[in-house]
Design a protein around this motif. Structure first.
Motif, PDB file in Angstrom:
ATOM      1  N   ALA A   1       0.858  -1.246   0.097  1.00 18.51           N
ATOM      2  CA  ALA A   1      -0.062  -0.029   0.221  1.00 18.51           C
ATOM      3  C   ALA A   1       0.941   1.345   0.106  1.00 18.51           C
ATOM      4  CB  ALA A   1      -0.951  -0.004   1.444  1.00 18.51           C
ATOM      5  N   ILE A   2       1.794   1.265   0.760  1.00 21.63           N
ATOM      6  CA  ILE A   2       2.688   2.381   0.868  1.00 21.63           C
ATOM      7  C   ILE A   2       3.544   2.636  -0.281  1.00 21.63           C
ATOM      8  CG2 ILE A   2       4.805   3.656   1.867  1.00 21.63           C
ATOM      9  CD1 ILE A   2       3.568   2.158   4.671  1.00 21.63           C
ATOM     10  N   SER A   3       3.954   1.508  -0.936  1.00 21.40           N
ATOM     11  CA  SER A   3       4.757   1.542  -2.340  1.00 21.40           C
ATOM     12  C   SER A   3       3.894   1.938  -3.425  1.00 21.40           C
ATOM     13  CB  SER A   3       5.258   0.166  -2.651  1.00 21.40           C
ATOM     14  OG  SER A   3       6.260  -0.171  -1.641  1.00 21.40           O
ATOM     15  N   ILE A   4       2.708   1.600  -3.296  1.00 21.81           N
ATOM     16  CA  ILE A   4       1.829   1.834  -4.495  1.00 21.81           C
ATOM     17  C   ILE A   4       1.289   3.331  -4.276  1.00 21.81           C
ATOM     18  CG2 ILE A   4      -0.490   1.562  -5.589  1.00 21.81           C
ATOM     19  CD1 ILE A   4      -0.093  -1.455  -4.971  1.00 21.81           C
ATOM     20  N   PHE A   5       1.052   3.847  -3.057  1.00 22.32           N
ATOM     21  CA  PHE A   5       0.688   5.230  -2.726  1.00 22.32           C
ATOM     22  C   PHE A   5       1.883   6.163  -3.245  1.00 22.32           C
ATOM     23  CE2 PHE A   5       1.391   8.661   0.535  1.00 22.32           C
ATOM     24  CZ  PHE A   5       0.384   9.477   0.083  1.00 22.32           C
ATOM     25  N   THR A   6       2.957   6.012  -2.755  1.00 25.27           N
ATOM     26  CA  THR A   6       4.290   6.852  -3.162  1.00 25.27           C
ATOM     27  C   THR A   6       4.511   6.702  -4.645  1.00 25.27           C
ATOM     28  OG1 THR A   6       5.881   5.214  -2.481  1.00 25.27           O
ATOM     29  CG2 THR A   6       5.140   6.740  -0.829  1.00 25.27           C
ATOM     30  N   LEU A   7       4.449   5.622  -5.382  1.00 22.36           N
ATOM     31  CA  LEU A   7       4.636   5.576  -6.838  1.00 22.36           C
ATOM     32  C   LEU A   7       3.672   6.461  -7.454  1.00 22.36           C
ATOM     33  CD1 LEU A   7       6.080   4.044  -8.722  1.00 22.36           C
ATOM     34  CD2 LEU A   7       4.439   2.182  -8.776  1.00 22.36           C
ATOM     35  N   HIS A   8       2.356   6.485  -6.866  1.00 23.07           N
ATOM     36  CA  HIS A   8       1.463   7.453  -7.712  1.00 23.07           C
ATOM     37  C   HIS A   8       1.531   8.994  -7.214  1.00 23.07           C
ATOM     38  CE1 HIS A   8      -0.188   3.413  -8.445  1.00 23.07           C
ATOM     39  NE2 HIS A   8      -0.574   4.107  -9.912  1.00 23.07           N
ATOM     40  N   LEU A   9       2.213   9.245  -6.157  1.00 22.87           N
ATOM     41  CA  LEU A   9       2.351  10.609  -5.878  1.00 22.87           C
ATOM     42  C   LEU A   9       2.928  11.392  -7.212  1.00 22.87           C
ATOM     43  CD1 LEU A   9       4.083  10.540  -2.209  1.00 22.87           C
ATOM     44  CD2 LEU A   9       1.676  11.397  -3.085  1.00 22.87           C
ATOM     45  N   PRO A  10       2.474  12.808  -7.384  1.00 19.96           N
ATOM     46  CA  PRO A  10       2.795  13.400  -8.635  1.00 19.96           C
ATOM     47  C   PRO A  10       4.514  13.951  -8.354  1.00 19.96           C
ATOM     48  CG  PRO A  10       1.241  14.676  -7.283  1.00 19.96           C
ATOM     49  CD  PRO A  10       1.499  13.340  -6.583  1.00 19.96           C
ATOM     50  N   LYS A  11       5.127  13.914  -9.532  1.00 20.07           N
ATOM     51  CA  LYS A  11       6.713  14.283  -9.422  1.00 20.07           C
ATOM     52  C   LYS A  11       6.614  15.632  -8.728  1.00 20.07           C
ATOM     53  CE  LYS A  11       7.991  11.799 -13.402  1.00 20.07           C
ATOM     54  NZ  LYS A  11       8.592  11.809 -14.753  1.00 20.07           N
ATOM     55  N   HIS A  12       5.686  16.785  -8.710  1.00 20.34           N
ATOM     56  CA  HIS A  12       5.993  18.048  -8.369  1.00 20.34           C
ATOM     57  C   HIS A  12       6.275  17.711  -6.802  1.00 20.34           C
ATOM     58  CE1 HIS A  12       1.771  18.612  -6.621  1.00 20.34           C
ATOM     59  NE2 HIS A  12       1.432  17.977  -7.667  1.00 20.34           N
ATOM     60  N   PHE A  13       5.786  16.699  -6.074  1.00 17.97           N
ATOM     61  CA  PHE A  13       5.522  16.552  -4.627  1.00 17.97           C
ATOM     62  C   PHE A  13       7.213  16.291  -4.324  1.00 17.97           C
ATOM     63  CE2 PHE A  13       5.208  13.819  -0.837  1.00 17.97           C
ATOM     64  CZ  PHE A  13       4.397  14.758  -0.205  1.00 17.97           C
ATOM     65  N   PHE A  14       7.845  15.994  -5.119  1.00 19.59           N
ATOM     66  CA  PHE A  14       9.391  15.778  -4.934  1.00 19.59           C
ATOM     67  C   PHE A  14      10.376  16.721  -5.143  1.00 19.59           C
ATOM     68  CE2 PHE A  14       7.201  11.525  -5.146  1.00 19.59           C
ATOM     69  CZ  PHE A  14       7.515  11.138  -3.733  1.00 19.59           C
ATOM     70  N   LEU A  15       9.954  17.616  -5.897  1.00 22.68           N
ATOM     71  CA  LEU A  15      10.850  18.724  -6.678  1.00 22.68           C
ATOM     72  C   LEU A  15      11.267  19.995  -5.708  1.00 22.68           C
ATOM     73  CD1 LEU A  15       8.773  19.383 -10.078  1.00 22.68           C
ATOM     74  CD2 LEU A  15      10.939  18.011  -9.358  1.00 22.68           C
ATOM     75  N   THR A  16      10.639  20.178  -4.335  1.00 28.74           N
ATOM     76  CA  THR A  16      10.974  21.026  -3.620  1.00 28.74           C
ATOM     77  C   THR A  16      12.080  20.368  -2.546  1.00 28.74           C
ATOM     78  OG1 THR A  16       9.130  20.442  -2.030  1.00 28.74           O
ATOM     79  CG2 THR A  16       8.938  22.268  -3.499  1.00 28.74           C
ATOM     80  N   ALA A  17      13.006  21.253  -2.259  1.00 25.65           N
ATOM     81  CA  ALA A  17      14.101  20.712  -1.387  1.00 25.65           C
ATOM     82  C   ALA A  17      13.740  20.901   0.118  1.00 25.65           C
ATOM     83  CB  ALA A  17      15.600  21.361  -1.660  1.00 25.65           C
ATOM     84  N   ASN A  18      12.809  19.777   0.580  1.00 29.63           N
ATOM     85  CA  ASN A  18      12.165  20.063   2.023  1.00 29.63           C
ATOM     86  C   ASN A  18      12.932  19.440   3.102  1.00 29.63           C
ATOM     87  OD1 ASN A  18      11.588  17.311   2.212  1.00 29.63           O
ATOM     88  ND2 ASN A  18       9.565  17.598   1.357  1.00 29.63           N
ATOM     89  N   PHE A  19      12.843  19.521   4.297  1.00 31.48           N
ATOM     90  CA  PHE A  19      13.639  19.175   5.379  1.00 31.48           C
ATOM     91  C   PHE A  19      14.102  17.524   5.308  1.00 31.48           C
ATOM     92  CE2 PHE A  19      11.115  16.638   7.987  1.00 31.48           C
ATOM     93  CZ  PHE A  19       9.857  16.783   7.586  1.00 31.48           C
ATOM     94  N   LEU A  20      13.160  16.808   4.615  1.00 31.74           N
ATOM     95  CA  LEU A  20      13.453  15.391   4.535  1.00 31.74           C
ATOM     96  C   LEU A  20      14.575  14.853   3.471  1.00 31.74           C
ATOM     97  CD1 LEU A  20      12.669  12.428   5.544  1.00 31.74           C
ATOM     98  CD2 LEU A  20      11.272  12.430   3.717  1.00 31.74           C
ATOM     99  N   TYR A  21      14.531  15.550   2.496  1.00 33.11           N
ATOM    100  CA  TYR A  21      15.487  15.543   1.305  1.00 33.11           C
ATOM    101  C   TYR A  21      16.772  16.007   1.265  1.00 33.11           C
ATOM    102  CZ  TYR A  21      10.973  13.468   0.055  1.00 33.11           C
ATOM    103  OH  TYR A  21       9.625  12.788  -0.071  1.00 33.11           O
ATOM    104  N   ARG A  22      16.945  17.094   1.943  1.00 34.60           N
ATOM    105  CA  ARG A  22      17.870  18.002   2.198  1.00 34.60           C
ATOM    106  C   ARG A  22      19.159  17.307   2.747  1.00 34.60           C
ATOM    107  NH1 ARG A  22      16.224  22.149   5.422  1.00 34.60           N
ATOM    108  NH2 ARG A  22      14.636  22.767   3.762  1.00 34.60           N
ATOM    109  N   THR A  23      20.279  17.214   1.913  1.00 31.57           N
ATOM    110  CA  THR A  23      21.366  16.832   2.402  1.00 31.57           C
ATOM    111  C   THR A  23      21.973  17.765   3.446  1.00 31.57           C
ATOM    112  OG1 THR A  23      21.977  15.897   0.073  1.00 31.57           O
ATOM    113  CG2 THR A  23      23.896  16.107   1.631  1.00 31.57           C
TER     114      THR A  23
END
Length: 167
Positions: A25-47
């Motif tokens: 369920a989680i894999s399918i959910f995140t697989l269907h999230l739109p690309k723009h959801f991941f384009l911002t450099a938020n706190f989770l993905y920031r190196t």
């Protein structure tokens, strides 16, 4: 706190079915999230600075050694982006690869959260086994994403920088 008492047999069946459900369920959910959801450099993905562009993960966790044995999620689900190795260095491919490392990281952070639900039908010790399983299964994959993403971003930045100098 265990609210539901099951026999050992039904606890094992329930645990197995629950993990299968949550992972899919989680894999399918995140697989269907739109690309723009991941384009911002938020706190989770920031190196972070202490990650030293991903080198921290190699130095302290020897990522290159164990990354090879981690199953590729796109092969398991039969869809998604293959992240086992870099196929080429085209800008759009690198951008997609970076985006997909964010998707994978989010998938595995979210996959840890349901582990606490297992306390509802497991004795406390078994609930902690489920939490341990969630951490042991997901943290190594998160580390691989956190190791690879800054390296890919560096390649992409160099490519864009050299391209802008040509123009």
């Amino acid at each position: 706190m265990q609210l539901i008492e099951l026999s050992v047999f039904w606890t094992i069946i329930t645990d197995s079915a629950a993990w299968l459900f949550f992972h899919l369920a989680i894999s399918i959910f995140t697989l269907h999230l739109p690309k723009h959801f991941f384009l911002t450099a938020n706190f989770l993905y920031r190196t972070r600075e202490w990650e030293a562009e991903g080198q921290f993960w190699q130095t302290h966790f020897n990522v290159k050694k164990y990354a090879k044995i981690i199953p590729e999620g796109s092969r398991i689900l039969g869809s998604g982006f293959y992240k086992r190795r870099l196929k080429h260095k085209e800008t759009t491919y690198l951008e997609t690869f970076i985006l997909e490392t964010k998707r994978a990281e989010l998938t595995h952070w979210l996959s840890i959260l349901p582990s606490f639900l297992f306390f509802l039908w497991n004795p406390a010790w078994a609930g902690w086994v489920m939490v341990s399983y969630a951490l042991l299964f997901n943290i190594p994959i998160i580390i691989v994403q956190r190791y690879n993403r800054p390296r890919l971003e560096k390649i992409l930045a160099r490519k864009k920088n050299s391209h802008s100098k040509i123009q």
